[in-house]
Design a protein around this motif. Structure first.
Motif, PDB file in Angstrom:
ATOM      1  N   ALA A   6     -10.450  -5.273   5.037  1.00  0.00           N
ATOM      2  CA  ALA A   6     -10.163  -6.400   4.137  1.00  0.00           C
ATOM      3  C   ALA A   6      -8.689  -6.420   3.743  1.00  0.00           C
ATOM      4  N   ASP A   7      -8.118  -5.235   3.475  1.00  0.00           N
ATOM      5  CA  ASP A   7      -6.693  -5.160   3.123  1.00  0.00           C
ATOM      6  C   ASP A   7      -5.822  -5.652   4.279  1.00  0.00           C
ATOM      7  N   TYR A  34     -10.043   6.097   2.438  1.00  0.00           N
ATOM      8  CA  TYR A  34     -10.466   4.789   1.960  1.00  0.00           C
ATOM      9  C   TYR A  34     -11.736   4.367   2.693  1.00  0.00           C
ATOM     10  N   ASP A  35     -12.465   3.458   2.072  1.00  0.00           N
ATOM     11  CA  ASP A  35     -13.645   2.896   2.707  1.00  0.00           C
ATOM     12  C   ASP A  35     -13.210   2.021   3.884  1.00  0.00           C
ATOM     13  N   TYR A  36     -13.980   2.085   4.977  1.00  0.00           N
ATOM     14  CA  TYR A  36     -13.635   1.339   6.197  1.00  0.00           C
ATOM     15  C   TYR A  36     -13.517  -0.155   5.912  1.00  0.00           C
ATOM     16  N   ASP A  37     -14.504  -0.720   5.229  1.00  0.00           N
ATOM     17  CA  ASP A  37     -14.481  -2.157   4.940  1.00  0.00           C
ATOM     18  C   ASP A  37     -13.293  -2.531   4.060  1.00  0.00           C
ATOM     19  N   GLU A  38     -12.899  -1.618   3.171  1.00  0.00           N
ATOM     20  CA  GLU A  38     -11.745  -1.883   2.317  1.00  0.00           C
ATOM     21  C   GLU A  38     -10.459  -1.951   3.141  1.00  0.00           C
ATOM     22  N   LEU A  39     -10.327  -1.040   4.100  1.00  0.00           N
ATOM     23  CA  LEU A  39      -9.135  -1.051   4.950  1.00  0.00           C
ATOM     24  C   LEU A  39      -9.065  -2.327   5.783  1.00  0.00           C
ATOM     25  N   HIS A  78       0.835  -1.204   0.000  1.00  0.00           N
ATOM     26  CA  HIS A  78       0.000   0.000   0.000  1.00  0.00           C
ATOM     27  C   HIS A  78       0.869   1.253   0.000  1.00  0.00           C
TER      28      HIS A  78
END
Length: 688
Positions: free
Chosen positions: A479-480, A472-477, A439
């Motif tokens: 998942a990453d 960034y979207d919370y769910d994306e962070l 990232h």
């Protein structure tokens, strides 16, 4: 008061005796019931009876240090004219610790001039070390403003009481401090100003060869430690102004003004050069003392203070370490999501994780639940030791995090000491080995290497404190980060010399400690599981989240309280929300483990093997219930009045009243006639 086996005590009689006159309120220190409660109870206020009042001539003695402070105040008020301050005595008794630094200082001290190289005699080293230890307790009392106020009962410092309290322990500790209040005050102030040198016999010390003696050196350090952090030349200017009487310098704690004449040499002021100031400010020990005053505790602890040198354990799950962190990238609301990790120290693997928008106890508990799901899924045992911080976890100290409850060993890390927690080191390893590679924008603006500093573009607006950052979207962070954890766990272990070719996860699985204990789910889920109140229905099941969980056996209903079917069910849902089993408690006592037995298809032509297995299991439960009822069958009886019993005994042959043969069911039915009152009466009439 008196000593008993080197313990300062007060008698039961002195604590409970009422010396008040008739009609006046009792002036006893405590009531008899209070005494019994405090000597027989448990906890912080339990009084220690070192000698019970048993045997001829004996009387009960209570350890003075164990008496609660509110009663110490009453003792002082009851005897105000005896010059005895029990609060001070108790303080000094509890806060006397041998000063190892003083012992080292006196052992390395050498007299100057004609006595250069001559050390302090061993007996004097011991004597002055004890004196320093006593004075340390006095200084600690001055620093504790709240305790000082209680001891002096809101008055100014009473040096008579201070000297008396310290002198009381002369026999116990063997100190040689003077008992005169004036001389004792003088010694305390000298010790605060000069340190250990104030205890050295001035008749044997000659510092005439030194231009800067100990007193001047301590004064220079005090000036250098001002909140403004003055430069060396400024220290020299302030020192010269003080010597000349232009400015005053005082002790901020006692308010005592320093006198310039006390720093003269042979009656004349001692002026110093900038180079002399520089030399004394840069002495190794002096630099440490100044850094302690100038730096925050965190910086001092990480840069100056010595640290422990450790190595990892041999087996995985011997120790796990937990810690929270903010994810390095921000969500759309401008706030970094909070994460909590559980690491195995030996392998470095993340074995539990959780995320939340807030840093709270839910974040910690979710991490613990996730960790135990991983442990249960892999068939592992409970880790032997857990390492946690105080901030979020201290409220679980008497439950989940009590040593021996779930984890055999629990280590509480000191606050603001990140280098102590192994999880902090693993957070950094994960961040710069995986996250930075996957990232953009990972790093800190203050780091030394430019490759670890993210680019920050400042926005010059009216607030002048905003920067352009990608959100960034919370769910994306989340998942990453989970993907980063999986990659991190499957990387090669950093110690390839010890674990050649093995990943962190392989080390975790293959090097498991063989002495670990299995999970006690009934106990564990009570601490980390969900809880709901329910009831036992039809002596068969309890209902949780719409599912019926059957008792393991009908016999378990006997463990319930009389006429009380209400229970608490503890469970830990799987990640998909399903519940495999629940653990029921009543009045904090474990009752049973209940499982979902399932339902079967009643249409015989549609039944599967699973349906037939469920039918069989349910039928077994019914059979067990019927057997329990049959085995516990209650024998029928008939009540025969006393007068009828006498008539029967006189008329009916004894063999008629003999019990029948229980082997025959028919005879058992015949015997029931004799337990019928009317039948017995008819036989009695026929006899007449």
């Amino acid at each position: 008061m008196e000593y008993y086996k080197d313990i300062l005590c007060i008698s039961h009689e002195d604590l409970t005796r009422n010396d008040a006159k008739d009609g006046e309120p009792s002036d006893a220190i405590m009531s008899e019931s209070n005494y019994k409660k405090l000597t027989s109870g448990e906890g912080r206020e339990r009084m220690n009876v070192v000698r019970p009042g048993k045997g001829f001539g004996n009387y009960a003695l209570v350890e003075l240090a164990s008496i609660p402070e509110r009663f110490m105040v009453k003792i002082n008020r009851k005897y105000p004219n005896k010059g005895v301050n029990l609060i001070l005595r108790k303080w000094f008794d509890e806060h006397y610790y041998p000063d190892d630094a003083a012992r080292s200082w006196f052992s390395t001290f050498r007299y100057e001039d004609g006595k250069r190289g001559k050390e302090i005699p061993p007996e004097k080293q011991v004597e002055w070390t004890v004196n320093a230890s006593v004075l340390n307790a006095v200084i600690a009392l001055f620093n504790d403003k709240k305790m000082m106020c209680r001891a002096m009962q809101g008055r100014r410092v009473n040096w008579d009481e201070m000297a008396e309290a310290v002198d009381f322990y002369r026999e116990k500790y063997g100190h040689t401090l003077l008992s005169s209040p004036a001389r004792f005050k003088e010694k305390v102030n000298a010790y605060k100003a000069e340190g250990y040198a104030a205890l050295v016999d001035k008749r044997q010390v000659n510092q005439s060869a030194r231009k800067v003696n100990v007193r001047i050196e301590r004064l220079l350090l005090s000036i250098a430690a001002l909140p403004t952090n003055p430069f060396n030349n400024t220290v020299n200017e302030l020192y010269s102004q003080f010597i000349e009487g232009v400015i005053d310098i005082c002790d901020p704690i006692t308010g005592e003004l320093f006198q310039p004449e006390d720093f003269y040499k042979k009656g004349k002021p001692v002026y110093l050069s900038d180079s002399t100031i520089w030399n004394y400010m840069n002495k190794t020990k002096n630099k440490i003392l100044l850094e302690k005053m100038r730096m925050s505790w965190t910086d001092f602890n990480h840069k100056v203070r010595p640290h422990h040198d450790r190595h990892n354990g041999e087996f995985s799950f011997s120790k796990i370490s937990l810690d929270d962190r903010d994810l390095p990238r921000k969500a759309t609301n401008g706030v970094r999501p909070k994460a909590y990790y559980a690491y195995d120290v030996t392998s470095g693997c993340v074995i539990g994780y959780a995320y939340n928008r807030l840093k709270n106890t839910t974040l910690f508990m979710d991490c613990i639940r996730n960790m135990f799901r991983t442990i249960e899924r892999n068939g592992w045992n409970v880790p032997a030791q857990v390492e946690v911080e105080n901030h979020l976890v201290n409220q679980f100290a008497d439950g989940l995090m009590r040593a021996g409850a779930v984890f055999p060993f629990v280590r509480w890390c000191n606050p603001t000491n990140s280098q102590e927690k192994r999880a902090e080191h693993f957070n950094r390893a994960k961040k710069y080995s995986v996250e930075k590679k996957n990232h953009a924008g990972i790093g800190r603006w203050y780091l030394k290497l430019s490759v670890n500093r993210p680019i920050e573009e400042k926005i010059f607006d009216e607030e002048n404190n905003n920067y352009r950052e990608k959100l960034y979207d919370y769910d994306e962070l989340v998942a990453d980060d989970i993907a980063d954890i999986n990659e991190y766990n499957n990387m090669l272990h950093p110690n390839q010399a010890l674990y050649p070719g093995m990943t962190r996860w392989q080390v975790l699985c293959e090097k498991m400690n063989p002495d670990l204990m299995p999970i006690n789910k009934a106990l564990l889920y009570r601490y980390i599981g969900e809880c709901t109140e329910t009831s036992i229905h039809r002596n068969q099941y309890c209902q949780v989240q719409g599912t019926k969980f059957w008792l393991s056996s009908p016999e378990m209903i006997d463990a319930l309280q009389p006429n009380d079917y209400k229970v608490k069910a503890y469970y830990l849902p799987e990640e998909d929300g399903s519940i495999q089993e629940v653990y029921i408690y009543q009045n904090d006592c474990y009752i049973d483990t209940c499982k979902d037995m399932g339902t079967y298809n009643e249409a015989a032509c549609e039944q599967t093997d699973e349906d037939r297995e469920i039918f069989t299991n349910q039928s077994k439960f019914m059979s067990q219930f019927d057997k329990m009822v049959k085995d516990g069958k209650i024998q029928k009886v008939v009540i025969i009045p006393k007068e009828e019993k006498a008539a029967i005994a006189a008329t009916v042959p004894k063999e008629v009243l003999l019990p029948p043969d229980k082997e025959s069911e028919k005879e058992e039915e015949d015997y029931s006639r004799y337990m019928n009152t009317e039948y017995v009466r008819s036989m009695a009439r026929a006899a007449f």
